[in-house]
Design an enzyme around this catalytic site. Structure first.
Site, PDB file in Angstrom:
ATOM      1  N   ASP A  79       0.758  -1.265   0.071  1.00 24.99           N
ATOM      2  CA  ASP A  79       0.010  -0.019  -0.096  1.00 24.99           C
ATOM      3  C   ASP A  79       0.834   1.261   0.195  1.00 24.99           C
ATOM      4  OD1 ASP A  79       1.016  -0.487   2.632  1.00 24.99           O
ATOM      5  OD2 ASP A  79      -1.035  -0.813   3.479  1.00 24.99           O
ATOM      6  N   ASN A 147      -7.348  -2.846  14.614  1.00 23.33           N
ATOM      7  CA  ASN A 147      -8.776  -2.861  14.332  1.00 23.33           C
ATOM      8  C   ASN A 147      -8.753  -4.078  13.315  1.00 23.33           C
ATOM      9  OD1 ASN A 147      -7.613  -1.867  11.842  1.00 23.33           O
ATOM     10  ND2 ASN A 147      -9.246  -0.049  11.685  1.00 23.33           N
ATOM     11  N   HIS A 149      -7.194  -4.579  10.474  1.00 20.62           N
ATOM     12  CA  HIS A 149      -6.923  -4.434   8.938  1.00 20.62           C
ATOM     13  C   HIS A 149      -5.585  -5.110   8.418  1.00 20.62           C
ATOM     14  CE1 HIS A 149      -4.408  -0.419   9.807  1.00 20.62           C
ATOM     15  NE2 HIS A 149      -3.525  -1.203   9.320  1.00 20.62           N
ATOM     16  N   GLU A 154      -9.321  -1.936   5.576  1.00 21.87           N
ATOM     17  CA  GLU A 154      -9.886  -1.320   6.826  1.00 21.87           C
ATOM     18  C   GLU A 154     -11.171  -2.294   6.940  1.00 21.87           C
ATOM     19  OE1 GLU A 154      -8.319   0.367   8.903  1.00 21.87           O
ATOM     20  OE2 GLU A 154      -7.626   2.166   7.974  1.00 21.87           O
TER      21      GLU A 154
HETATM   22  C1  GLP Z   1      -0.180   0.209   8.389  1.00 23.88           C
HETATM   23  C2  GLP Z   1       0.051  -0.548   7.194  1.00 23.88           C
HETATM   24  C3  GLP Z   1      -0.237  -2.152   7.572  1.00 23.88           C
HETATM   25  C4  GLP Z   1       0.363  -2.605   8.695  1.00 23.88           C
HETATM   26  C5  GLP Z   1      -0.512  -1.544   9.860  1.00 23.88           C
HETATM   27  C6  GLP Z   1       0.074  -2.124  11.118  1.00 23.88           C
HETATM   28  O1  GLP Z   1      -0.429   1.389   8.524  1.00 23.88           O
HETATM   29  N1  GLP Z   1      -0.714  -0.184   5.858  1.00 23.88           N
HETATM   30  O2  GLP Z   1       0.190  -2.946   6.461  1.00 23.88           O
HETATM   31  O3  GLP Z   1       0.506  -3.904   8.904  1.00 23.88           O
HETATM   32  O4  GLP Z   1      -0.835  -0.623   9.639  1.00 23.88           O
HETATM   33  O5  GLP Z   1       1.364  -1.329  11.647  1.00 23.88           O
HETATM   34  P1  GLP Z   1       2.399  -1.468  12.706  1.00 23.88           P
HETATM   35  O6  GLP Z   1       2.966  -2.682  12.307  1.00 23.88           O
HETATM   36  O7  GLP Z   1       2.967  -0.350  12.807  1.00 23.88           O
HETATM   37  O8  GLP Z   1       1.552  -1.622  14.050  1.00 23.88           O
END
Ligand code: GLP
Length: 255
Positions: A79, A147, A149, A154
């Site tokens: 992404d 959440n 995702h 989302e």
């Molecule tokens: C992000 C990404 C996800 C990621 C998630 C968790 O912003 N788009 O791919 O898995 O949020 O992030 P973190 O590993 O910093 O908790």
């Protein structure tokens, strides 16, 4: 250990004492895939965020030790924020360069990322074409949001979703606020690959750490399959699925 989801999907579950050890165990899975003989570049989709950082640190270490080459691999990003140039310090393109790509021998022409500055519909169509042209994704490296995702799918994301522009959940914007100077600097939209893209991959690796992910991990792997928890669609993943989590993230899972 083998873990069975309510959908009877068997997955490889590795629970480690801490995040760093999870990174090493997960890097082993990535390195083993790269080492498999292949007539075309091994295609890996990379997650950003704090969760996969220890994986990338270990992959870099192995590369620097001469034990791992990315020459015959191709990289996709899951992404990207809409509105950020690839060299913006908070762009995911920049994150991947800074955490892995610039340290390894991955050819520049094989680094694919959604264009956060282009007209979104065109950027999404172009990205789908690039994934298709590469022969699909061999391994998805995934984190999980609090959440539930995955990538930026989302809650509410349909199983059939593909690369598209999405509105970020307020919870996600709050979680990522720490990387930006002001509230209004946190992007409101992103381009993300969809759930269908994830389910089509040949293998997937989910990494999570910390108590703040325990609820999402348990809902994803042991709760009902629902768009309310997009990661729960992994219970319908047909390829090889590995989940590497630390003790704290495993706390709500009955194992
Ligand atoms: C992000 C990404 C996800 C990621 C998630 C968790 O912003 N788009 O791919 O898995 O949020 O992030 P973190 O590993 O910093 O908790």
């Amino acid at each position: 250990m083998l873990f069975k989801t309510p959908t009877e999907k068997s997955l490889e579950l590795i629970v480690t004492p801490d995040h760093a050890t999870a990174g090493t165990a997960a890097a082993e899975i990535v390195a083993a895939l790269i080492a498999r003989a292949s007539t075309r570049p091994v295609t890996i989709a990379y997650a950003t965020g704090s969760s996969p950082r220890p994986i990338y640190a270990e992959l870099r270490r192995r590369h620097e030790a001469g034990a791992l080459s990315f020459k015959n691999t191709r990289a996709f990003l899951l992404d990207e924020y809409v509105g950020l140039a690839p060299d913006h310090p908070n762009a995911f393109a920049h994150f991947m360069e800074d955490n892995l790509f610039r340290f390894v021998d991955l050819p520049a022409a094989r680094r694919h990322m959604p264009d956060g500055l282009a007209e979104p519909d065109a950027a999404c169509a172009a990205y789908e074409n690039e994934i298709h042209g590469a022969g699909g994704i061999d391994l998805m490296i995934l984190g999980i949001g609090g959440n539930g995702h995955i990538a930026f799918n989302e809650p509410g994301a349909p199983k059939t979703s593909r690369t598209r522009r999405v509105t970020l959940a307020e919870e996600t914007r709050r979680a990522n606020r720490r990387f930006f100077e002001k509230d209004e600097d946190v992007p409101t939209h992103a381009i993300t690959i969809g759930i269908a893209n994830i389910l089509e991959a040949r293998a997937a690796l989910l990494i999570a750490n910390g108590a703040s992910k325990a609820g999402a991990v348990a809902q994803a792997l042991a709760g009902p399959v629902t768009a309310d928890v997009p990661a729960s669609f992994l219970q319908e993943f047909e390829g090889e699925l590995s989940v590497v989590i630390d003790d704290a993230a495993a706390a709500s899972l009955k194992i």
